[in-house]
Every structure is written in C-alpha cells, then in structure tokens.
Design a protein around this motif. Structure first.
Motif, PDB file in Angstrom:
ATOM      1  N   UNK A 116       0.806  -1.226   0.000  1.00 26.68           N
ATOM      2  CA  UNK A 116       0.000   0.000   0.000  1.00 26.68           C
ATOM      3  C   UNK A 116       0.839   1.275   0.000  1.00 26.68           C
ATOM      4  N   UNK A 117       2.097   1.149   0.309  1.00 24.56           N
ATOM      5  CA  UNK A 117       2.927   2.321   0.538  1.00 24.56           C
ATOM      6  C   UNK A 117       3.011   3.235  -0.679  1.00 24.56           C
ATOM      7  N   UNK A 118       3.156   2.676  -1.868  1.00 23.73           N
ATOM      8  CA  UNK A 118       3.401   3.469  -3.074  1.00 23.73           C
ATOM      9  C   UNK A 118       2.173   3.634  -3.956  1.00 23.73           C
ATOM     10  N   UNK A 119       0.992   3.362  -3.428  1.00 22.54           N
ATOM     11  CA  UNK A 119      -0.213   3.638  -4.204  1.00 22.54           C
ATOM     12  C   UNK A 119      -0.401   5.148  -4.348  1.00 22.54           C
ATOM     13  N   UNK A 120      -0.888   5.619  -5.476  1.00 20.44           N
ATOM     14  CA  UNK A 120      -1.083   7.074  -5.652  1.00 20.44           C
ATOM     15  C   UNK A 120      -2.134   7.628  -4.701  1.00 20.44           C
ATOM     16  N   UNK A 121      -1.812   8.768  -4.097  1.00 18.62           N
ATOM     17  CA  UNK A 121      -2.734   9.383  -3.140  1.00 18.62           C
ATOM     18  C   UNK A 121      -3.959   9.985  -3.823  1.00 18.62           C
ATOM     19  N   UNK A 122      -3.920  10.104  -5.134  1.00 21.18           N
ATOM     20  CA  UNK A 122      -5.082  10.653  -5.839  1.00 21.18           C
ATOM     21  C   UNK A 122      -6.316   9.783  -5.662  1.00 21.18           C
ATOM     22  N   UNK A 123      -6.109   8.478  -5.438  1.00 21.17           N
ATOM     23  CA  UNK A 123      -7.252   7.585  -5.229  1.00 21.17           C
ATOM     24  C   UNK A 123      -8.037   7.995  -3.982  1.00 21.17           C
ATOM     25  N   UNK A 124      -7.343   8.263  -2.909  1.00 22.90           N
ATOM     26  CA  UNK A 124      -8.013   8.656  -1.666  1.00 22.90           C
ATOM     27  C   UNK A 124      -8.542  10.085  -1.736  1.00 22.90           C
ATOM     28  N   UNK A 125      -7.801  10.963  -2.397  1.00 20.51           N
ATOM     29  CA  UNK A 125      -8.237  12.352  -2.481  1.00 20.51           C
ATOM     30  C   UNK A 125      -9.554  12.472  -3.234  1.00 20.51           C
ATOM     31  N   UNK A 126      -9.685  11.711  -4.309  1.00 19.46           N
ATOM     32  CA  UNK A 126     -10.940  11.764  -5.060  1.00 19.46           C
ATOM     33  C   UNK A 126     -12.097  11.217  -4.237  1.00 19.46           C
ATOM     34  N   UNK A 127     -11.826  10.169  -3.434  1.00 17.47           N
ATOM     35  CA  UNK A 127     -12.876   9.618  -2.582  1.00 17.47           C
ATOM     36  C   UNK A 127     -13.245  10.588  -1.464  1.00 17.47           C
ATOM     37  N   UNK A 128     -12.257  11.281  -0.895  1.00 23.50           N
ATOM     38  CA  UNK A 128     -12.541  12.243   0.158  1.00 23.50           C
ATOM     39  C   UNK A 128     -13.304  13.448  -0.371  1.00 23.50           C
TER      40      UNK A 128
END
Length: 286
Positions: free
Chosen positions: A171-183
C-alpha cells in the motif's frame, strides 16, 4: 589495407547463460516434483509392492484402497473439517486486520512506524516452540483447549505480523489521488478502504491469503498441544497418529497426505499470478 574489428562472441555467451538457466530450472523442477510424484504413486500402490527393490515408479495394479481406509477407518473427514474451518476463519481475520493495519501504517501519520515494522518482523520470525507452553497455560485458564477458537486465535496472532508487513509495503506506493478523489466525494476512511483501496490491492490480499491458509492448514505443534481430543484434531495431527504400536500404515498416510496437499495445490495454481504479483510488490516496495 583495411582491417575490420572482430566483435566479441556475445551471442554465444548469452546462449550459454540461457542454456544454463534452462537446465537449472529443469533440475529444480524435477527435484521439487519428485517427492510429490512419489507421494501420489505410493498412495495408489498396494501395500505388498511398497518398499520393493528395485523400486517401481508406477504400481502394477493401482488401487484406491488406501483412500478408502483414510476416509473410512479413521476420522479423517472430521480432521479435514476441523482444519478447513480453522484455516478459513483464521485467514479471514488475518486478511481484514492486515488490510486496515497496513493501510494505517502506510497512509496515515502514525508515530513510530519504523519500530513498529521492526517489531512486526521480529514477531513473524519468532519460533513457535518458545511460546507454546505459556499459550497452553493461558488457554487452559480460559477454557479454550479442545476448541476451534483455541487454534484460531494463535493462528491469527502468529500470521498477522507477516501479513501486515506485506500489505503495508504493497500500500505504501499507491497514488494518493485515489483517496483524495474519494474524500472529495465525502467518503469516510472505512468507505475509502473498502471501495477504493480494496480493489487495487487484490494481488497483495491473494498472496497473504494463500500463505496464511497454507500455514494454518499445515501447522502441527499448536494443534497437537492445544487439541488432544480426537474430534478436535486437525489433519497434520491426525495423520501423525494413524500408526499404532505394531503397524505403520504407510499407504493410508500417503493417501491422507495427498488429500491434504490437494487444496493447497489448487489454490497455488488458481491464484499463482496474483500471488507472484503480490509477493513481488510487497518485496520491492520497501
């Protein structure tokens, strides 16, 4: 007079390396497959043909008698049920806990991540025999001996550190854009993990699941120590106790071993690509 430079024979060197790798792979495959083949052959070999010299690589009259004895004369079906129940439940808990724990260590500002990861690594390599006696005393005081829960809890505890280690690295290097779009869409952390992160980490979960299931299904020491009643024994313990004082039914043991290895082999074949992808990602992303 013109001279031409002589190029070094690179192709020959590459071919030699390629051939060496191929030969090594074939040798490793044969060495790995030989015990499995011998186990399968002996499981269908009549008792009178076992141990003959020279050895036979295929029985003259294959028989399923040993399988009938394993599932008929012994409570092998009950052993299989116990092993599958404990392994499936322990694997389910490990998958759920490792997903959220790995997400917290990889994506959230948790203090002391380095010491936590070192502690998890130390636990994952800690020998089981060093803690089996204290665990036995704890389970006896809690009334968990000869129960499924008495095996599920230690199996989860011993397999969870390795699972968290793999999931955190994955999970460490997954793009943070995935969570930002969900938030931005108003999703909570739990909803983000289940709806956004979970589909992207399936290879890691498959790797954790297969290794945890295999470890729980083949574990012997704790199953032998905590469950002494015949109805609560697992497959490894049951197979070890097939023999008596005057006879060791090798054919029955071989047949029961094949029936035990079969679900593990099916899992490895079905999810081989996902397991390799998950383990590769978990090893490379440090």
């Amino acid at each position: 007079m013109s001279t031409t430079a002589v190029k070094p024979p690179r192709r020959r060197g590459r071919r030699r390396v390629f051939n060496t790798v191929n030969v090594s792979a074939v040798v490793i495959a044969l060495v790995t497959a030989a015990p499995i083949y011998w186990l399968l052959v002996n499981s269908i070999t009549p008792t009178g043909e076992m141990g003959t010299l020279p050895p036979t690589f295929w029985p003259s009259e294959p028989t399923l008698t040993h399988y009938e004895e394993a599932f008929g004369q012994h409570a092998f079906g009950r052993y299989v049920f116990n092993s599958l129940l404990v392994a499936c439940l322990a694997t389910t808990f490990v998958l759920g806990l490792s997903l959220f724990a790995g997400y917290a260590l990889a994506r959230m500002p948790v203090r002391g991540k380095g010491p936590i990861m070192v502690f998890l690594l130390m636990i994952s390599v800690f020998p089981t025999i060093a803690v089996v006696t204290p665990l036995y005393m704890i389970e006896r005081s809690l009334g968990l001996l000869n129960t499924h829960v008495g095996l599920i809890l230690p199996y989860v505890a011993f397999n969870l550190p390795f699972a968290v280690w793999i999931m955190r690295n994955y999970l460490k290097d997954l793009p943070y854009e995935l969570e930002e779009s969900a938030q931005i869409d108003g999703a909570s952390t739990t909803r983000t993990v289940w709806s956004v992160i979970l589909p992207t980490v399936r290879p890691g979960l498959f790797a954790v699941g297969v290794f945890t299931f295999t470890a729980c299904l083949t574990e012997f020491l704790m199953a032998m120590t905590f469950n002494s009643e015949d109805d609560m024994r697992t497959v490894p313990v049951g197979i070890a106790l097939f023999g008596s004082e005057f006879e060791v039914p090798f054919g029955t043991i071989f047949a029961a071993s094949v029936a035990t290895v079969l679900p593990i082999a099916v899992l490895a074949l079905v999810f081989r690509r996902a397991v390799v992808a998950g383990m590769t990602a978990g090893a490379v992303k440090g």
